[in-house]
Design a protein around this motif. Structure first.
Motif, PDB file in Angstrom:
ATOM      1  N   THR A  63       0.852  -1.188   0.000  1.00 28.75           N
ATOM      2  CA  THR A  63       0.000   0.000   0.000  1.00 28.75           C
ATOM      3  C   THR A  63       0.890   1.240   0.000  1.00 28.75           C
ATOM      4  OG1 THR A  63      -0.175   0.053   2.418  1.00 28.75           O
ATOM      5  CG2 THR A  63      -1.856  -1.204   1.218  1.00 28.75           C
ATOM      6  N   PHE A  64       0.308   2.367  -0.380  1.00 27.20           N
ATOM      7  CA  PHE A  64       1.080   3.599  -0.547  1.00 27.20           C
ATOM      8  C   PHE A  64       0.431   4.742   0.215  1.00 27.20           C
ATOM      9  CE2 PHE A  64       1.499   0.908  -4.240  1.00 27.20           C
ATOM     10  CZ  PHE A  64       2.872   0.760  -4.315  1.00 27.20           C
ATOM     11  N   GLU A  82      -2.865   0.404  -3.925  1.00 24.37           N
ATOM     12  CA  GLU A  82      -2.047  -0.763  -3.618  1.00 24.37           C
ATOM     13  C   GLU A  82      -1.666  -1.500  -4.887  1.00 24.37           C
ATOM     14  OE1 GLU A  82      -4.909  -4.478  -2.723  1.00 24.37           O
ATOM     15  OE2 GLU A  82      -5.127  -2.831  -1.273  1.00 24.37           O
ATOM     16  N   VAL A  83      -0.646  -2.325  -4.770  1.00 19.89           N
ATOM     17  CA  VAL A  83      -0.285  -3.305  -5.789  1.00 19.89           C
ATOM     18  C   VAL A  83      -0.029  -4.614  -5.052  1.00 19.89           C
ATOM     19  CG1 VAL A  83       0.694  -1.637  -7.414  1.00 19.89           C
ATOM     20  CG2 VAL A  83       2.187  -2.758  -5.763  1.00 19.89           C
ATOM     21  N   ALA A  91       7.829  -3.960  -9.362  1.00 18.17           N
ATOM     22  CA  ALA A  91       6.574  -3.214  -9.454  1.00 18.17           C
ATOM     23  C   ALA A  91       6.898  -1.738  -9.654  1.00 18.17           C
ATOM     24  CB  ALA A  91       5.747  -3.410  -8.193  1.00 18.17           C
ATOM     25  N   LEU A  92       6.003  -1.065 -10.346  1.00 16.66           N
ATOM     26  CA  LEU A  92       6.146   0.361 -10.605  1.00 16.66           C
ATOM     27  C   LEU A  92       4.914   1.063 -10.052  1.00 16.66           C
ATOM     28  CD1 LEU A  92       7.725   2.657 -12.041  1.00 16.66           C
ATOM     29  CD2 LEU A  92       6.409   2.113 -14.101  1.00 16.66           C
ATOM     30  N   ALA A  93       5.146   2.069  -9.235  1.00 15.61           N
ATOM     31  CA  ALA A  93       4.049   2.852  -8.672  1.00 15.61           C
ATOM     32  C   ALA A  93       4.326   4.326  -8.952  1.00 15.61           C
ATOM     33  CB  ALA A  93       3.935   2.611  -7.172  1.00 15.61           C
ATOM     34  N   PHE A  94       3.262   5.114  -8.994  1.00 13.61           N
ATOM     35  CA  PHE A  94       3.404   6.544  -9.262  1.00 13.61           C
ATOM     36  C   PHE A  94       2.732   7.359  -8.176  1.00 13.61           C
ATOM     37  CE2 PHE A  94       4.098   4.795 -13.442  1.00 13.61           C
ATOM     38  CZ  PHE A  94       5.072   5.623 -13.981  1.00 13.61           C
ATOM     39  N   THR A 164       0.929  -7.388   4.432  1.00 16.50           N
ATOM     40  CA  THR A 164       0.758  -6.021   3.944  1.00 16.50           C
ATOM     41  C   THR A 164       1.953  -5.179   4.346  1.00 16.50           C
ATOM     42  OG1 THR A 164      -1.652  -6.184   4.130  1.00 16.50           O
ATOM     43  CG2 THR A 164      -0.719  -3.963   4.011  1.00 16.50           C
ATOM     44  N   ILE A 165       2.475  -4.441   3.365  1.00 15.17           N
ATOM     45  CA  ILE A 165       3.615  -3.545   3.569  1.00 15.17           C
ATOM     46  C   ILE A 165       3.191  -2.168   3.059  1.00 15.17           C
ATOM     47  CG2 ILE A 165       6.012  -3.073   2.908  1.00 15.17           C
ATOM     48  CD1 ILE A 165       6.215  -6.163   2.312  1.00 15.17           C
TER      49      ILE A 165
END
Length: 192
Positions: A63-64, A82-83, A91-94, A164-165
């Motif tokens: 989660t972000f 989340e991813v 993984a790529l998150a924005f 979950t992180i």
């Protein structure tokens, strides 16, 4: 003679204070202290060797969270909640940052991982943290973070119940001293 010791001590204290931000950053990234993820390219060797998804492991929920300090007139949010990834899978998150003020502002992001014991396994390949980010008045930018959970996570019995992180970033307004040296400290601590 005692004056020279005092002068030497004073010069040493000034030198350590200028080096404290980069030194703190380096130590945290190398060790994972304070929930700081380890930078993959800083850990030595070729990180692609560790980029083999552990297919027989459960997917982890990443989660972000994004926030800004009270004195920074920005909006900063993750583009995804989340991813789900396997250890060893990239993984790529924005995140999106918007300067809501009518002035150009330079910000610096710090980050942490929770639970903290996961930090040594959270490896960033590319990130915007600890680097000056200049946003012009009213500008909006997308900021990527490219990461993976080290496959060694699977072998650590202390990680067995972690599903979950959370990766959190906080942006602070960059501050400089009279010599143009950055004085914003990690984790948003203002210098005394």
């Amino acid at each position: 003679m005692h004056r020279f010791y005092g002068l030497s001590l004073g010069i040493g204290v000034v030198a350590v204070s200028y080096a404290s931000v980069p030194l703190y950053k380096m130590i945290c990234q190398q060790t994972g202290w304070g929930g700081q993820p380890v930078k993959a390219h800083d850990s030595g060797g070729d990180p692609t060797v560790r980029l083999k998804p552990v297919e027989d492991h459960r997917r982890l929920r990443i989660t972000f969270h994004g926030s800004v300090s009270d004195v920074l007139d920005w909006k900063f949010t993750p583009q995804q909640r989340e991813v789900r990834v396997l250890p060893g899978e990239t993984a790529l998150a924005f995140f999106t940052a918007t300067n809501k003020s009518d002035k150009d502002i330079i910000g610096i992001a710090t980050y942490s991982v929770t639970p903290g014991q996961v930090a040594p396994y959270f490896s960033k390949i590319q990130c915007f943290c600890f680097e000056e980010q200049r946003l012009n008045a009213g500008e909006t930018v997308d900021m990527p973070v490219f990461f993976f959970i080290d496959p060694e996570f699977v072998k650590d019995p202390a990680m067995a119940k972690i599903d979950t992180i959370t990766l959190s970033y906080t942006f602070f307004k960059a501050r400089y001293d009279d010599n143009g040296v950055l004085t914003t400290l990690p984790l948003g601590m203002a210098p005394a």
